[in-house]
Design a protein around this motif. Structure first.
Motif, mmCIF file in Angstrom:
data_model
loop_
_atom_site.group_PDB
_atom_site.id
_atom_site.type_symbol
_atom_site.label_atom_id
_atom_site.label_comp_id
_atom_site.label_asym_id
_atom_site.label_seq_id
_atom_site.Cartn_x
_atom_site.Cartn_y
_atom_site.Cartn_z
ATOM 1 N N LEU A 77 25.896 -16.677 16.523
ATOM 2 C CA LEU A 77 25.315 -15.511 15.858
ATOM 3 C C LEU A 77 24.935 -14.415 16.842
ATOM 4 O O LEU A 77 25.018 -13.231 16.509
ATOM 5 C CB LEU A 77 24.117 -15.924 15.018
ATOM 6 C CG LEU A 77 24.434 -16.884 13.864
ATOM 7 C CD1 LEU A 77 23.164 -17.257 13.117
ATOM 8 C CD2 LEU A 77 25.463 -16.288 12.932
ATOM 9 N N SER A 78 24.547 -14.767 18.049
ATOM 10 C CA SER A 78 24.201 -13.728 19.023
ATOM 11 C C SER A 78 25.439 -12.921 19.407
ATOM 12 O O SER A 78 25.359 -11.713 19.610
ATOM 13 C CB SER A 78 23.528 -14.330 20.253
ATOM 14 O OG SER A 78 24.398 -15.199 20.932
ATOM 15 N N GLN A 81 26.086 -10.597 16.549
ATOM 16 C CA GLN A 81 25.085 -9.536 16.590
ATOM 17 C C GLN A 81 25.482 -8.461 17.611
ATOM 18 O O GLN A 81 25.390 -7.269 17.331
ATOM 19 C CB GLN A 81 23.715 -10.124 16.941
ATOM 20 C CG GLN A 81 22.596 -9.116 16.977
ATOM 21 C CD GLN A 81 21.274 -9.747 17.364
ATOM 22 O OE1 GLN A 81 21.233 -10.774 18.055
ATOM 23 N NE2 GLN A 81 20.195 -9.151 16.929
ATOM 24 N N GLU A 82 25.956 -8.889 18.777
ATOM 25 C CA GLU A 82 26.399 -7.932 19.793
ATOM 26 C C GLU A 82 27.587 -7.112 19.298
ATOM 27 O O GLU A 82 27.656 -5.903 19.541
ATOM 28 C CB GLU A 82 26.801 -8.659 21.071
ATOM 29 C CG GLU A 82 25.660 -9.183 21.884
ATOM 30 C CD GLU A 82 26.151 -9.861 23.150
ATOM 31 O OE1 GLU A 82 26.946 -9.242 23.888
ATOM 32 O OE2 GLU A 82 25.756 -11.007 23.388
ATOM 33 N N ILE A 84 28.421 -6.395 16.169
ATOM 34 C CA ILE A 84 27.962 -5.446 15.143
ATOM 35 C C ILE A 84 27.186 -4.309 15.792
ATOM 36 O O ILE A 84 27.370 -3.142 15.448
ATOM 37 C CB ILE A 84 27.132 -6.165 14.063
ATOM 38 C CG1 ILE A 84 28.026 -7.106 13.261
ATOM 39 C CG2 ILE A 84 26.437 -5.157 13.151
ATOM 40 C CD1 ILE A 84 27.288 -8.044 12.341
ATOM 41 N N ARG A 85 26.360 -4.644 16.759
ATOM 42 C CA ARG A 85 25.601 -3.608 17.463
ATOM 43 C C ARG A 85 26.561 -2.633 18.161
ATOM 44 O O ARG A 85 26.347 -1.429 18.155
ATOM 45 C CB ARG A 85 24.633 -4.237 18.459
ATOM 46 C CG ARG A 85 23.645 -3.256 19.018
ATOM 47 C CD ARG A 85 22.528 -3.837 19.882
ATOM 48 N NE ARG A 85 22.765 -5.114 20.475
ATOM 49 C CZ ARG A 85 22.125 -6.251 20.122
ATOM 50 N NH1 ARG A 85 21.227 -6.232 19.161
ATOM 51 N NH2 ARG A 85 22.383 -7.378 20.735
ATOM 52 N N LEU A 106 21.192 -5.545 6.501
ATOM 53 C CA LEU A 106 21.280 -6.690 7.406
ATOM 54 C C LEU A 106 19.999 -7.504 7.418
ATOM 55 O O LEU A 106 20.028 -8.706 7.628
ATOM 56 C CB LEU A 106 21.617 -6.214 8.823
ATOM 57 C CG LEU A 106 22.988 -5.562 8.974
ATOM 58 C CD1 LEU A 106 23.145 -4.995 10.376
ATOM 59 C CD2 LEU A 106 24.095 -6.531 8.645
ATOM 60 N N CYS A 109 19.143 -10.746 4.517
ATOM 61 C CA CYS A 109 19.853 -12.025 4.429
ATOM 62 C C CYS A 109 18.907 -13.116 3.929
ATOM 63 O O CYS A 109 17.878 -13.388 4.552
ATOM 64 C CB CYS A 109 20.392 -12.437 5.797
ATOM 65 S SG CYS A 109 21.634 -11.320 6.420
#
Length: 116
Positions: A77-78, A81-82, A84-85, A106, A109
């Motif tokens: 997930l990290s 997350q990166e 998407i960021r 976001l 969830c």
């Protein structure tokens, strides 16, 4: 995150089975699932699933650990997350109200959320 890494990640997800695998593993967080169980739940032959998991692993979207005779896979997930960021990093050009709805979506969830 480098552009090439983001492209690799989203390219890995641009295939139906791999996208289903990633979404299944997200739902199984934090425990993950054994490779054989992933194959069973998605009705995919074990050898085919192994190839899909390898693609997702190389792209950084899944991590694995050995547990006895099984390999347990989890969504990274990290890494997502990166990625998407990276996509929204320059969103809003100084107008945060533009990206507000995206950020709020976001945050929402929950286990009861519709999983189309």
């Amino acid at each position: 995150m480098e552009t090439s890494r983001v492209i690799e990640s989203f390219s890995a997800l641009a295939q139906e089975t791999r996208l289903e695998v990633f979404r299944l593993l997200v739902r199984q967080e934090p425990d993950g699932l054994a490779a054989g169980e992933i194959a069973r739940q998605l009705s995919v032959p074990h050898a085919t699933m192994s190839a899909h998991l390898a693609v997702l692993s190389r792209a950084g979207l899944v991590v694995s650990r050995r547990q006895g005779r099984s390999i347990i896979y989890r969504a990274n997930l990290s890494h997502m997350q990166e990625a998407i960021r990276f996509l929204v990093r320059d969103c809003c050009a100084g107008h945060p109200e533009v990206c507000g709805p995206l950020a709020e979506s976001l945050i929402g969830c929950t286990p009861s959320q519709d999983r189309e």
